[in-house]
Motif scaffolding. Structure first.
Motif, PDB file in Angstrom:
ATOM      1  N   THR A 117     -34.684   4.188  71.439  1.00  0.00           N
ATOM      2  CA  THR A 117     -35.299   3.645  71.323  1.00  0.00           C
ATOM      3  C   THR A 117     -36.238   5.353  70.988  1.00  0.00           C
ATOM      4  O   THR A 117     -36.002   6.205  70.724  1.00  0.00           O
ATOM      5  N   CYS A 174     -39.855   7.816  69.258  1.00  0.00           N
ATOM      6  CA  CYS A 174     -41.083   8.023  69.452  1.00  0.00           C
ATOM      7  C   CYS A 174     -40.703   8.828  67.745  1.00  0.00           C
ATOM      8  O   CYS A 174     -40.426   9.484  67.776  1.00  0.00           O
ATOM      9  N   LYS A 197     -44.069  11.559  65.403  1.00  0.00           N
ATOM     10  CA  LYS A 197     -44.861  11.822  66.172  1.00  0.00           C
ATOM     11  C   LYS A 197     -45.145  12.131  64.403  1.00  0.00           C
ATOM     12  O   LYS A 197     -45.100  13.589  64.255  1.00  0.00           O
ATOM     13  N   THR A 257     -42.595   3.925  66.997  1.00  0.00           N
ATOM     14  CA  THR A 257     -42.717   3.537  68.370  1.00  0.00           C
ATOM     15  C   THR A 257     -43.626   5.035  67.411  1.00  0.00           C
ATOM     16  O   THR A 257     -43.206   6.227  67.503  1.00  0.00           O
ATOM     17  N   LEU A 281     -44.624   7.876  75.706  1.00  0.00           N
ATOM     18  CA  LEU A 281     -43.698   8.208  75.084  1.00  0.00           C
ATOM     19  C   LEU A 281     -43.238   9.462  74.312  1.00  0.00           C
ATOM     20  O   LEU A 281     -41.938   9.020  73.951  1.00  0.00           O
ATOM     21  N   VAL A 282     -43.472  10.440  74.160  1.00  0.00           N
ATOM     22  CA  VAL A 282     -42.385  11.477  74.309  1.00  0.00           C
ATOM     23  C   VAL A 282     -41.642  11.477  75.693  1.00  0.00           C
ATOM     24  O   VAL A 282     -40.374  12.144  74.931  1.00  0.00           O
ATOM     25  N   SER A 338     -39.248   8.439  75.393  1.00  0.00           N
ATOM     26  CA  SER A 338     -38.355   7.662  73.992  1.00  0.00           C
ATOM     27  C   SER A 338     -36.871   8.043  73.814  1.00  0.00           C
ATOM     28  O   SER A 338     -36.587   9.144  74.189  1.00  0.00           O
ATOM     29  N   PHE A 382     -36.614  11.659  69.650  1.00  0.00           N
ATOM     30  CA  PHE A 382     -38.457  12.223  69.342  1.00  0.00           C
ATOM     31  C   PHE A 382     -38.314  12.887  67.929  1.00  0.00           C
ATOM     32  O   PHE A 382     -37.857  13.997  67.981  1.00  0.00           O
TER      33      PHE A 382
END
Length: 322
Positions: free
Chosen positions: A88, A90, A92, A128, A185-186, A189, A192
């Motif tokens: 997964t 994340c 940002k 995400t 999420l941070v 996941s 990152f």
């Protein structure tokens, strides 16, 4: 695509269409001197210095946003060096401001879209995207162009203003920021990815990789009330990004962080990539004509061993796509 790695004779800054205008306007005092004296990201061709198998900092210039992103990742071993099948992700970006892409207030949607596609092509289970915005979040997501671009690329776009998605964590080693509500999420996941935009900031002098992480915390106001520079360094202790990718295609050089008009941006056509956010921010400061040693959060990050601010100790790969 064949990438050409460039070095620096004489320390000239990369030629760019708007460089004359940038110096003439005097938007950043001392910028011209900094461009002339700093060699790490400059442009003329020479034999590159020996580099390790994986450079700490990659500086790409003179390409499209997507081409520069591809070149930077290739120099770091490809997206597969950071994203494995089934993981997964994340992602940002900076989506903090209700502004169109041409204003340079937010990460450009083309970078967000392309990076999302690369992660999914590498086998990521999901990508995400979120940000705890400064302006009204729906307008930021929409008018930045990021929400539409991310969704069309296959990402899940999450509301960064939903407090139920944040969890309180302790921050061992934090000087001013010892506890914080951090977006799940941070925390959860597998990967990152920090994807900031380079720009002027009225409070800290600049925004790049480290400051972009203010958007992962619920209470942004705490930073401003409790030593902004130190708290920016402290939040790095929660989780350092897997990789930092800096959008420096057309940095905002005045009236940051929101900006007023397109006259506030200068076209540099560059992208920086590094696993070291301190080194990346030190390089970014130089690009804006700033002394990294005078940006306190960069100094704090170095002192806390979150990265290296001395660019003489950084292995830089320079790539010119012109």
């Amino acid at each position: 695509m064949a990438f050409r790695i460039r070095g620096v004779p004489g320390g000239g800054f990369p030629a760019m269409n708007t460089r004359r205008d940038f110096i003439k306007t005097g938007l950043a005092l001392g910028a011209a001197a900094s461009f002339a004296n700093w060699s790490k990201l400059a442009a003329a061709e020479t034999t590159p210095a020996p580099a390790g198998p994986r450079p700490v900092l990659v500086a790409v210039r003179e390409g499209t946003r997507t081409a520069m992103l591809d070149a930077a990742l290739a120099a770091l071993g490809g997206i597969g060096a950071f994203v494995q099948p089934g993981q997964t992700v994340c992602l940002k970006p900076n989506i903090g401001w209700d502004a169109p892409p041409e204003r340079g207030a937010d990460t450009h949607p083309e970078i967000v879209s392309h990076l999302t596609k690369l992660c999914l092509a590498a086998g990521a289970k999901s990508v995400t995207i979120f940000d705890n915005t400064c302006d009204q979040w729906q307008r930021c997501y929409e008018n930045s162009g990021i929400e539409k671009a991310a969704r069309e690329a296959g990402a899940h776009v999450v509301n960064g203003k939903d407090k139920s998605l944040y969890r309180e964590v302790e921050i061992p080693g934090g000087v001013k920021l010892k506890r914080a509500l951090v977006h799940s999420l941070v925390l959860d996941s597998d990967v990152f990815l920090n994807v900031p935009v380079l720009k002027h900031h009225s409070g800290t002098g600049m925004t790049a990789a480290m400051k972009n992480l203010m958007g992962v915390v619920w209470d942004r106001g705490f930073f401003h009330q409790n030593d902004l520079h130190q708290t920016i360094a402290d939040i790095m202790l929660v989780r350092k990004p897997t990789l930092n990718l800096l959008d420096a295609y057309h940095p905002m050089v005045r009236n940051g962080p929101r900006g007023k008009t397109v006259a506030d941006v200068v076209e540099m056509r560059m992208l920086l990539a590094s696993v070291d956010p301190v080194a990346l921010d030190a390089a970014a400061a130089k690009m804006l004509g700033l002394d990294p040693a005078k940006i306190a959060y960069i100094k704090f990050g170095d002192a806390m061993k979150l990265g290296v601010m001395d660019l003489e100790a950084v292995d830089v790969r320079r790539i010119n796509l012109a």
